[in-house]
Design a protein around this motif. Sequence first.
Motif, PDB file in Angstrom:
ATOM      1  N   LYS A 111      -4.264  -3.952  -9.661  1.00 35.75           N
ATOM      2  CA  LYS A 111      -3.420  -4.255  -8.521  1.00 35.75           C
ATOM      3  C   LYS A 111      -4.190  -5.097  -7.500  1.00 35.75           C
ATOM      4  O   LYS A 111      -5.396  -4.910  -7.314  1.00 35.75           O
ATOM      5  CB  LYS A 111      -2.942  -2.964  -7.859  1.00 35.75           C
ATOM      6  N   PRO A 112      -3.520  -6.028  -6.820  1.00 34.56           N
ATOM      7  CA  PRO A 112      -4.188  -6.824  -5.791  1.00 34.56           C
ATOM      8  C   PRO A 112      -4.275  -6.054  -4.478  1.00 34.56           C
ATOM      9  O   PRO A 112      -3.625  -6.390  -3.482  1.00 34.56           O
ATOM     10  CB  PRO A 112      -3.281  -8.054  -5.679  1.00 34.56           C
ATOM     11  N   ASP A 113      -5.090  -5.008  -4.467  1.00 28.11           N
ATOM     12  CA  ASP A 113      -5.143  -4.106  -3.324  1.00 28.11           C
ATOM     13  C   ASP A 113      -6.561  -4.056  -2.744  1.00 28.11           C
ATOM     14  O   ASP A 113      -7.393  -4.936  -3.021  1.00 28.11           O
ATOM     15  CB  ASP A 113      -4.681  -2.708  -3.740  1.00 28.11           C
ATOM     16  N   GLN A 123      -7.178 -12.605  -2.533  1.00 29.58           N
ATOM     17  CA  GLN A 123      -6.239 -11.488  -2.481  1.00 29.58           C
ATOM     18  C   GLN A 123      -4.837 -11.972  -2.108  1.00 29.58           C
ATOM     19  O   GLN A 123      -3.838 -11.494  -2.652  1.00 29.58           O
ATOM     20  CB  GLN A 123      -6.713 -10.430  -1.499  1.00 29.58           C
ATOM     21  N   ASP A 166       2.918  -5.329 -10.909  1.00 30.15           N
ATOM     22  CA  ASP A 166       1.919  -4.622 -10.118  1.00 30.15           C
ATOM     23  C   ASP A 166       0.500  -5.033 -10.488  1.00 30.15           C
ATOM     24  O   ASP A 166      -0.445  -4.752  -9.745  1.00 30.15           O
ATOM     25  CB  ASP A 166       2.052  -3.108 -10.323  1.00 30.15           C
ATOM     26  N   TYR A 172       4.044 -10.784  -6.470  1.00 34.08           N
ATOM     27  CA  TYR A 172       5.386 -10.821  -5.876  1.00 34.08           C
ATOM     28  C   TYR A 172       6.300 -11.744  -6.668  1.00 34.08           C
ATOM     29  O   TYR A 172       7.435 -11.381  -7.006  1.00 34.08           O
ATOM     30  CB  TYR A 172       5.272 -11.289  -4.429  1.00 34.08           C
ATOM     31  N   GLU A 229      -1.603 -11.419  -4.439  1.00 35.09           N
ATOM     32  CA  GLU A 229      -0.397 -10.756  -3.949  1.00 35.09           C
ATOM     33  C   GLU A 229       0.827 -11.644  -4.150  1.00 35.09           C
ATOM     34  O   GLU A 229       1.907 -11.173  -4.533  1.00 35.09           O
ATOM     35  CB  GLU A 229      -0.560 -10.412  -2.473  1.00 35.09           C
TER      36      GLU A 229
END
Length: 221
Positions: free
Chosen positions: A71-73, A98, A111, A106, A102
């Motif tokens: 995930k890009p978290d 990042q 995810d 999107y 994201e």
Amino acid sequence: MPTLSPSSRTSHSENRASHWATGSEISVLPRIFDDNINLAVMHRNLSASLRISIQAQCQVERAWQLSWLGKPDDELRADLVRKLPVPKAAEPLVEDIQLLAEAMAYLFDTDTVGIRLRLLDAAMCPRFHCDNLPVRLVTTYSGPGSEWLPESAVNRAGLGAPGADKPEILADRGAIQRLQPGDIALLKGSGWVGNEEHALVHRSPELSSGQKRLLLTIDPA
């Protein structure tokens, strides 16, 4: 969708007979979903702080690479800071990566993304080819950008493994196009359903002696 800073170049450019769309607004990127489009490019100018951060990561003796799948978290952010060669100057570059990750998640409703960041000192894929995957985001932070061909300049019979019986892929040397540093490009590959015979033909640019290229690719996973 995350916000990206546009370029001062023309806001939109597309020929109805062409297979690519370019512009300086993020709205050009979803054009990759059009059946006739296999390349969507958003032009942008890199900020001064981002250019400084990029330069710091390039001022090392050896080529390097890092990868990420997830995930890009915040975990992505921490991993990038940990792995980049000059962590103290990494923040602007990490923020940009990042942001792009994201945006990719999107746009393709996923995810998970696969990220590769590489400092290259030689052409990675110098032969014109197509990617055997649905779509890939490509941006060059430093050095020459990826080269690609309009369909009119491609002899697809020459694609694939080279051989004595293979014709030349490039039908018109004057037609080679090049992405610019900072450009955000979505390249549609042969893994995109309905695009199996029309994947974008591209290659890595040649690098002169001592020249380096910082390349980011992101794949929806």
